[in-house]
Design a protein around this motif. Structure first.
Motif, PDB file in Angstrom:
ATOM      1  N   VAL A  46      58.247  41.527  37.385  1.00  0.00           N
ATOM      2  CA  VAL A  46      58.142  42.994  36.628  1.00  0.00           C
ATOM      3  C   VAL A  46      59.017  42.397  35.565  1.00  0.00           C
ATOM      4  N   VAL A  72      59.380  43.992  31.902  1.00  0.00           N
ATOM      5  CA  VAL A  72      60.077  45.162  31.477  1.00  0.00           C
ATOM      6  C   VAL A  72      60.585  44.954  29.784  1.00  0.00           C
ATOM      7  N   SER A 104      56.984  46.984  42.802  1.00  0.00           N
ATOM      8  CA  SER A 104      56.901  47.246  41.320  1.00  0.00           C
ATOM      9  C   SER A 104      57.666  48.405  41.274  1.00  0.00           C
ATOM     10  N   LYS A 105      56.281  49.713  41.478  1.00  0.00           N
ATOM     11  CA  LYS A 105      57.031  50.979  41.122  1.00  0.00           C
ATOM     12  C   LYS A 105      58.542  51.350  41.438  1.00  0.00           C
ATOM     13  N   ILE A 142      60.334  49.450  38.873  1.00  0.00           N
ATOM     14  CA  ILE A 142      60.469  49.847  37.442  1.00  0.00           C
ATOM     15  C   ILE A 142      61.467  51.602  37.448  1.00  0.00           C
ATOM     16  N   PRO A 186      56.889  51.463  28.165  1.00  0.00           N
ATOM     17  CA  PRO A 186      55.843  50.970  28.989  1.00  0.00           C
ATOM     18  C   PRO A 186      54.619  50.718  28.590  1.00  0.00           C
ATOM     19  N   THR A 246      55.720  46.952  30.088  1.00  0.00           N
ATOM     20  CA  THR A 246      55.960  46.850  31.183  1.00  0.00           C
ATOM     21  C   THR A 246      54.715  46.710  31.891  1.00  0.00           C
TER      22      THR A 246
END
Length: 315
Positions: free
Chosen positions: A96, A98, A202-203, A206, A224, A227
């Motif tokens: 992930v 960000v 991943s969710k 995040i 966002p 991401t």
């Protein structure tokens, strides 16, 4: 000795120079540059006198501030390659990525002062007193009206890194919940990367990063639009511009390699403009620092060209 007197002595300026610069309120020049998304980023450039003070602070103070182990930008003996290797060597295949929105401008002087007080026991700086030091930093390293950290000041990267330490600690603490998935976290300036060994996380990751930015006292916010969730299970992954292959090898992106080969081919044919020589040399030096195997292949194919660049003292 006061910190002002110490700066005057170290930069070999007259007595009273530093204090006069701090009290003068000299304003930086500024200009906009266009972002890839069409927006603008404001760059600030300090006057030479202020920059002299910033470089003193950078070498004598900012670079000695305690750095988080997960931070890889603006830290001595850590690099963009080390950042990618940290994930490559973990064997993790799920990532992930960000981005923190407006990283430098989101940091205010009050954030730095709070972090300075929070980590004061870890800071060894015997010159002057804290109030004098903090006032000099506020007046020379932050914008006078908004008290925001400007993009373009030599001191800004180190300050941002120090302030972001709080966020690093929050993320590491939250990652304990993912312990069985071998989580690895790194931050390269405003780029956060978390890799894990398990699928479909991943969710949760995040959401966890969003929680950390919300709980952080500094006003960090996730962008966002930047991401990304990716996997190297079937190929490779890009981390801060570097390619992490499925066999844990770190190398340049294919486009970067092709660009270097093309420029060397043009150089071999005498078609590369002379003003491009330094840029090509910089690309080659960078490639060598990232991937010795790729450089070895270049050396075999473009041996004469590389030696020619060396003879021009460009390599």
């Amino acid at each position: 000795m006061s910190i002002y007197s110490q700066v005057d002595k170290d930069v070999m300026m007259r007595d009273g120079f530093t204090q006069s610069v701090i009290e003068s309120g000299e304003q930086p020049r500024k200009w906009p540059i266009r972002k890839k998304n069409g927006g603008q980023r404001i760059i600030h450039h300090p006057t030479m006198k202020v920059k002299l003070i910033q470089y003193w602070l950078l070498t004598k103070f900012f670079l000695k501030l305690p750095q988080h182990p997960s931070s890889y930008a603006f830290v001595k003996n850590r690099s963009i390659k080390d950042n990618a290797l940290r994930h490559a060597q973990s064997g993790n295949k799920y990532f992930v990525k960000v981005d923190l929105k407006d990283f430098f401008p989101s940091i205010k002087y009050s954030d730095f002062e709070r972090c300075f007080n929070d980590y004061r026991d870890l800071i060894d700086f015997p010159i002057g007193n804290d109030a004098e030091l903090l006032f000099m930093i506020k007046e020379s390293c932050f914008l006078s009206v908004s008290e925001a950290l400007p993009i373009g000041f030599p001191s800004s990267p180190a300050i941002a890194n120090f302030v972001a330490r709080e966020l690093d600690e929050l993320v590491i603490s939250e990652l304990a919940k993912f312990e069985k998935f071998n989580p690895v976290y790194t931050r390269y300036a405003d780029d956060l990367i978390i890799s894990v060994s398990g699928k479909n996380l991943s969710k949760l990751i995040i959401k966890m990063i969003g929680k950390c930015t919300k709980n952080c006292k500094s006003n960090f916010k996730v962008n966002p639009d930047k991401t990304k969730v990716c996997s190297s299970s079937g190929g490779s992954m890009i981390a801060t511009g570097l390619k992490i292959c499925h066999d844990q090898h770190v190398t340049l992106h294919k486009k970067q390699k092709d660009s270097i080969r093309l420029k060397l081919s043009l150089f071999a044919k005498g078609k590369l403009k002379q003003e491009e020589y330094n840029k090509l040399s910089g690309f080659i030096a960078y490639a060598k620092s990232i991937d010795e195997q790729f450089y070895t292949k270049l050396n075999r194919k473009f041996f004469k060209q590389l030696r020619s660049l060396e003879s021009l003292h460009l390599l």
